[in-house]
Motif scaffolding. Sequence first.
Motif, PDB file in Angstrom:
ATOM      1  N   GLU A 130       3.695   4.424   5.791  1.00 33.93           N
ATOM      2  CA  GLU A 130       3.721   5.764   5.186  1.00 33.93           C
ATOM      3  C   GLU A 130       4.157   6.812   6.213  1.00 33.93           C
ATOM      4  O   GLU A 130       4.986   7.680   5.932  1.00 33.93           O
ATOM      5  CB  GLU A 130       2.337   6.120   4.634  1.00 33.93           C
ATOM      6  CG  GLU A 130       1.937   5.331   3.393  1.00 33.93           C
ATOM      7  CD  GLU A 130       2.467   5.956   2.102  1.00 33.93           C
ATOM      8  OE1 GLU A 130       3.308   6.871   2.185  1.00 33.93           O
ATOM      9  OE2 GLU A 130       2.040   5.500   1.027  1.00 33.93           O
TER      10      GLU A 130
ATOM     11  N   ARG B 102       0.810  -1.216   0.000  1.00 32.72           N
ATOM     12  CA  ARG B 102       0.000   0.000   0.000  1.00 32.72           C
ATOM     13  C   ARG B 102       0.849   1.276   0.000  1.00 32.72           C
ATOM     14  O   ARG B 102       0.312   2.373  -0.163  1.00 32.72           O
ATOM     15  CB  ARG B 102      -0.922   0.023   1.221  1.00 32.72           C
ATOM     16  CG  ARG B 102      -1.979  -1.062   1.238  1.00 32.72           C
ATOM     17  CD  ARG B 102      -3.087  -0.710   2.234  1.00 32.72           C
ATOM     18  NE  ARG B 102      -2.580  -0.360   3.547  1.00 32.72           N
ATOM     19  CZ  ARG B 102      -2.400  -1.206   4.552  1.00 32.72           C
ATOM     20  NH1 ARG B 102      -2.699  -2.490   4.373  1.00 32.72           N
ATOM     21  NH2 ARG B 102      -1.939  -0.800   5.721  1.00 32.72           N
ATOM     22  N   VAL B 103       2.157   1.148   0.203  1.00 35.19           N
ATOM     23  CA  VAL B 103       3.028   2.333   0.256  1.00 35.19           C
ATOM     24  C   VAL B 103       3.206   2.904  -1.151  1.00 35.19           C
ATOM     25  O   VAL B 103       3.549   2.181  -2.099  1.00 35.19           O
ATOM     26  CB  VAL B 103       4.395   1.970   0.860  1.00 35.19           C
ATOM     27  CG1 VAL B 103       5.343   3.167   0.794  1.00 35.19           C
ATOM     28  CG2 VAL B 103       4.238   1.501   2.299  1.00 35.19           C
ATOM     29  N   LYS B 104       2.965   4.188  -1.289  1.00 29.96           N
ATOM     30  CA  LYS B 104       3.113   4.848  -2.582  1.00 29.96           C
ATOM     31  C   LYS B 104       4.580   4.778  -3.016  1.00 29.96           C
ATOM     32  O   LYS B 104       5.489   5.081  -2.248  1.00 29.96           O
ATOM     33  CB  LYS B 104       2.675   6.307  -2.464  1.00 29.96           C
ATOM     34  CG  LYS B 104       2.690   7.053  -3.788  1.00 29.96           C
ATOM     35  CD  LYS B 104       2.205   8.482  -3.609  1.00 29.96           C
ATOM     36  CE  LYS B 104       2.245   9.232  -4.932  1.00 29.96           C
ATOM     37  NZ  LYS B 104       1.772  10.640  -4.780  1.00 29.96           N
ATOM     38  N   GLY B 105       4.816   4.342  -4.236  1.00 31.88           N
ATOM     39  CA  GLY B 105       6.174   4.272  -4.772  1.00 31.88           C
ATOM     40  C   GLY B 105       6.896   2.973  -4.481  1.00 31.88           C
ATOM     41  O   GLY B 105       8.080   2.843  -4.806  1.00 31.88           O
TER      42      GLY B 105
END
Length: 412
Positions: free
Chosen positions: A126, A49-52
């Motif tokens: 995050e 789910r972490v962006k990037g």
Amino acid sequence: MGGVKAVILVGGPSKGTRFRPLSLDDVPKLLFPIAGKPMIYHHIEACSRVKGITEIILLGFFPENQLSAFIEQSQKELNVPIRYINEVKVLGTAGGLSRYREQILQGNPDYLFVLHSDICCAFPLEDLLNFHIKHKRICTIMGTRIQKEYANQYGCLIRDENTAELIHYAEKPETFVSDMINCGVYCISPSFFDIMAKTTKDLQESLQNVTLDSYPEITKKGFEQGRLRLEQDIFVPLAGTNSIVVYPYVGFWRQIKNAGSPVYCQELYLSHYAKTKPELLAKGDNIIGNVVIHPTATVDPTAKIGPDVYIGPNVKVGKGVRIFHSIILDETEIKGHACILYSIIGWRSEIGFWARIEGVPNYTPFLYSQDKRKGITIIGAGAQANGEIIVSNCIVMPHKQLDRNYCNEIIL
């Protein structure tokens, strides 16, 4: 390429006995189901789910064929690349990172998460990443506060409350140091690998010239065998050098060490599901509280299930059965009017009519307590309990036939 990677330290087949009899089956500990998902899935799902995020790496020494099907399935489900790096030998938590540095840093990630596999928490990755970027250090440790009387069973952190810097680190100290402990979740910058290499070199040189009394947390034998521990061998000498900060985590956290701890951790995850993923929980007049039931399980409508129960694939639950605070594993049959309380019933087991299987709960952060009067009852795979018997606070080895009452026993 940049982005973010995650490395999950999964270890390998344990020589110890704390997860027996569950570890005696063919299922590796990291794939044991907690709240309906393999233990390691909770880590992977949070990382995905972490962006990037560009890749998730599992690092350990389990045979690759034990993990390949799970990795393939998880990649498809979560749409994130997952790779397993199989250590050639036991290298320690930092030794594996050092040995496979080039593979881990492929693609030049900007930041990396490092997570231990034997923990249960909400994984606020995050927030951890943003904290790490803000403080511009090479490493951020996620720490949490627990009751003072249990703190010395973990890695204890002393943190500067103004700067967040790690001032002192003590792994399982003999006396009280701090009520803030290491959660086993880290965010690091790539330069941490350089500092880790330099720290290792310095320690190796120091150990040639000083007695081990100068570094009580460090063992010369471990260095000679190529093993390097992230906490004792790296964090201890780096504390107070303005290299590491501590992110204060407020939320649930437990360590998964012994065979009974999945029951306590499951309660925490199910409570988390109720707030974040209520669609995963079972519904019905016979369901009390937070429960997960696999779609292939058969549960009689007169059975009362919950709270805090997982019922696995192809399980059969008969009329009038009562189950709460328990894990029922694949292909087990619970016959009519049996009662299962604070227990784990192993794969392909059978519990007879009117039998009562119960544990004695022990709600402390230190889940592998030596108090033999309290504990989750564990029924090993393929065991059978006759009807109308009581099994209380027991550990039962696989394929045993239980034909009488048992209390506070290990049944070999």
